[in-house]
Write an enzyme that holds these catalytic residues in place. Structure first.
Site, PDB file in Angstrom:
ATOM      1  N   LYS A 137      37.095  -9.538 -14.932  1.00 46.64           N
ATOM      2  CA  LYS A 137      36.157  -8.872 -15.365  1.00 46.64           C
ATOM      3  C   LYS A 137      35.317  -8.939 -16.350  1.00 46.64           C
ATOM      4  CE  LYS A 137      35.678  -9.673 -10.453  1.00 46.64           C
ATOM      5  NZ  LYS A 137      35.304 -10.621 -10.051  1.00 46.64           N
ATOM      6  N   LYS A 171      42.892 -15.295 -12.125  1.00 52.37           N
ATOM      7  CA  LYS A 171      42.031 -15.833 -11.562  1.00 52.37           C
ATOM      8  C   LYS A 171      40.518 -15.949 -11.741  1.00 52.37           C
ATOM      9  CE  LYS A 171      39.616 -16.599  -7.205  1.00 52.37           C
ATOM     10  NZ  LYS A 171      38.564 -15.624  -7.196  1.00 52.37           N
ATOM     11  N   ASP A 210      36.275 -17.035 -11.049  1.00 55.68           N
ATOM     12  CA  ASP A 210      35.591 -16.837 -10.870  1.00 55.68           C
ATOM     13  C   ASP A 210      34.751 -17.744 -10.215  1.00 55.68           C
ATOM     14  OD1 ASP A 210      34.646 -13.385 -10.820  1.00 55.68           O
ATOM     15  OD2 ASP A 210      34.237 -14.150  -9.738  1.00 55.68           O
ATOM     16  N   GLU A 211      34.360 -17.259  -8.650  1.00 54.95           N
ATOM     17  CA  GLU A 211      34.013 -18.439  -8.359  1.00 54.95           C
ATOM     18  C   GLU A 211      32.909 -18.976  -9.035  1.00 54.95           C
ATOM     19  OE1 GLU A 211      31.294 -14.646  -7.470  1.00 54.95           O
ATOM     20  OE2 GLU A 211      33.551 -15.578  -7.466  1.00 54.95           O
ATOM     21  N   HIS A 255      38.025 -20.654  -1.825  1.00 51.43           N
ATOM     22  CA  HIS A 255      37.024 -19.251  -2.702  1.00 51.43           C
ATOM     23  C   HIS A 255      36.085 -19.575  -1.444  1.00 51.43           C
ATOM     24  CE1 HIS A 255      34.558 -16.267  -3.855  1.00 51.43           C
ATOM     25  NE2 HIS A 255      35.271 -15.851  -4.431  1.00 51.43           N
ATOM     26  N   LYS A 292      34.730  -4.371  -1.178  1.00 53.13           N
ATOM     27  CA  LYS A 292      33.408  -3.748  -1.534  1.00 53.13           C
ATOM     28  C   LYS A 292      32.113  -5.150  -0.032  1.00 53.13           C
ATOM     29  CE  LYS A 292      32.868  -6.915  -4.677  1.00 53.13           C
ATOM     30  NZ  LYS A 292      32.660  -7.677  -6.446  1.00 53.13           N
TER      31      LYS A 292
END
Ligand SMILES: O=C(O)[C@@](O)(COP(=O)(O)O)[C@H](O)[C@H](O)COP(=O)(O)O
Ligand SMILES: [Mg+2]
Length: 415
Positions: free
Chosen positions: A151, A177, A179-180, A269, A310
């Site tokens: 991130k 991993k 991110d999408e 995902h 979240k």
């Protein structure tokens, strides 16, 4: 010559055969429309009927569905297996989640669940490894496998991405991993990212003595996706990651075939799933999307955080149970919990989902006050403490990274 009308699709005395696909819908009939009338239209329009009375002769193969149960706002529809082309998931969904989603006869309609007969399941490959990835790839039996997404989710350079991966792997996670929404953008091109990340993976494996792997995102146009999967295998990685909902099930089935040849596991995902399942009265439930994912052959699938994270998600525990359930011998799927997780939430999460899981923590690692390696260590420590049955604060007494994470985030759910 005889005719078929909407009324022919409602038979409350019908008993489904063992080869019927049974779907459960919740519907809200439109004003002036009875439940029976709306229910018959669902069966009709999702199989072989339409609004006008139709003329048929004895050459017609009747593959009409039947609404055979009505209970409050819930109806059950039985579809003959012959309505479906073997192994063609888009065709199945064009029936059970197609035009009926837009019918005026109902104000809302939600496909909640499917009971899949062997006659249909046998047409699908299913997962290659499923939860077996834990032992087969990582040699892990007693704990979840741990993943992290660097991130910010996009914008890091390739070198920075790989470095963050190294720090996280050395800190204690098993999987880096993507991110999408990270695919092959100029600031972090796919091929460079793959090569440099795997180089860091090898370094981390040498230093830790643990197996490490990479959920590299191959999401793209289908042929391009296959080429990326070939590249992943040629560089000795064990996994590909794909955005199954945005790619579409046809592409997922094609990728599954290639991954069979390449021996690659598929991490799914589910970005965009909420467009289908977020509204409680309309759309397609995540339970059904998970069922479709298993038949199409993914090994790991995001299924939510049992309400701890979240993101809004439904029925994580129920969906995980179905993904692990026996399905005529088809391999299971390893559920993945992700989204707003941090070390303080691990005990409650594992209490809800068990250890046969993959857990992804992104912000909860890279937002750690002492950085990625400490964040990863805190995550691993939280899992080790939970597996050992040691209370977090007791374990944190001699594990500084975890103590810092608990001080910062406690056991709060981020919003
Ligand atoms: O982009 C994100 O938000 C994540 O990378 C999580 O990051 P954090 O760990 O930093 O929250 C995942 O994509 C979501 O978890 C997907 O949702 P789900 O798992 O519900 O499909
Ligand atoms: Mg993400």
């Amino acid at each position: 010559m005889s005719g078929i009308t909407y009324e022919d699709f409602l038979d409350l005395s019908y008993t489904p055969t063992e080869t019927d696909l049974v779907c459960t819908f919740r519907i809200a009939p439109a004003d002036g429309m009875s439940m029976e009338a709306a229910a018959s239209r669902v069966a009709s329009e999702s199989s072989n009927g339409t609004w006008a009375a139709l003329h048929i002769d004895d050459t017609f193969t009747d593959m009409g569905a039947t609404t055979f149960a009505i209970d409050g706002d819930t109806i059950k529809v039985a579809y003959p297996a012959g309505l479906f082309e073997a192994g063609n998931m888009p065709q199945v969904l064009s029936c059970i989640a197609g035009n009926i989603m837009g019918m005026k006869a109902v104000d809302t309609i939600r496909l909640e669940d499917c009971e899949w007969p062997e006659a249909i399941v046998s047409g699908y490959r299913g997962p290659q490894f499923g939860s077996g990835v834990r032992s087969e790839i990582f040699g892990v039996e007693d704990r979840p496998i741990l993943a992290t997404v660097p991130k910010p989710k996009v914008g890091l350079s390739t070198a920075k991405h790989a470095e963050v991966g190294y720090e996280a792997w050395v800190g204690g996670v098993d999987l880096l991993k993507d991110d999408e929404n990270l695919t092959d953008q100029p600031f972090n091109p796919f091929s460079d990212r793959l090569t440099e990340s795997l180089a860091m993976r090898d370094k981390a494996q040498d230093e830790t003595g643990e197996v490490k792997s990479y959920l590299v995102n191959v999401t793209a146009e289908t042929n391009e996706m296959l080429e990326r999967a070939d590249e992943v295998a040629s560089q000795g990685n064990e996994y590909v990651m794909v955005d199954v909902v945005t790619c579409g099930w046809a592409a997922v089935q094609t990728l599954r075939e290639r991954c069979e040849e390449l021996g690659l596991a598929i991490h799914a995902h589910r970005a965009m799933h909420a467009a289908f399942d977020r509204l409680p009265d309309h759309g397609v439930s995540m339970r059904v999307l998970a069922q479709v994912s298993r038949l199409c052959g993914v090994d790991q699938l995001h299924t939510g955080t049992a309400g701890l994270g979240k993101l809004a998600n439904e029925d994580t525990v129920g969906i995980n149970e179905w993904l692990r359930s026996d399905l005529y011998g088809m391999t299971d799927v390893l559920p993945t919990a992700s989204g707003g997780l941090h070390p303080g939430l691990v005990p409650a999460l594992m209490d809800a989902t068990g250890t046969n899981m993959c857990i992804q923590v992104g912000g909860g690692i890279h937002g750690h006050p002492e950085g990625t390696r400490a964040g990863a260590a805190a995550f691993r420590q939280a899992v080790d403490a939970t597996v050992a049955g040691v209370p977090m604060d007791e374990y944190a007494a001699d594990h500084a990274e975890l103590a810092t994470a608990l001080e910062k985030w406690g056991t709060e759910t981020p919003r």
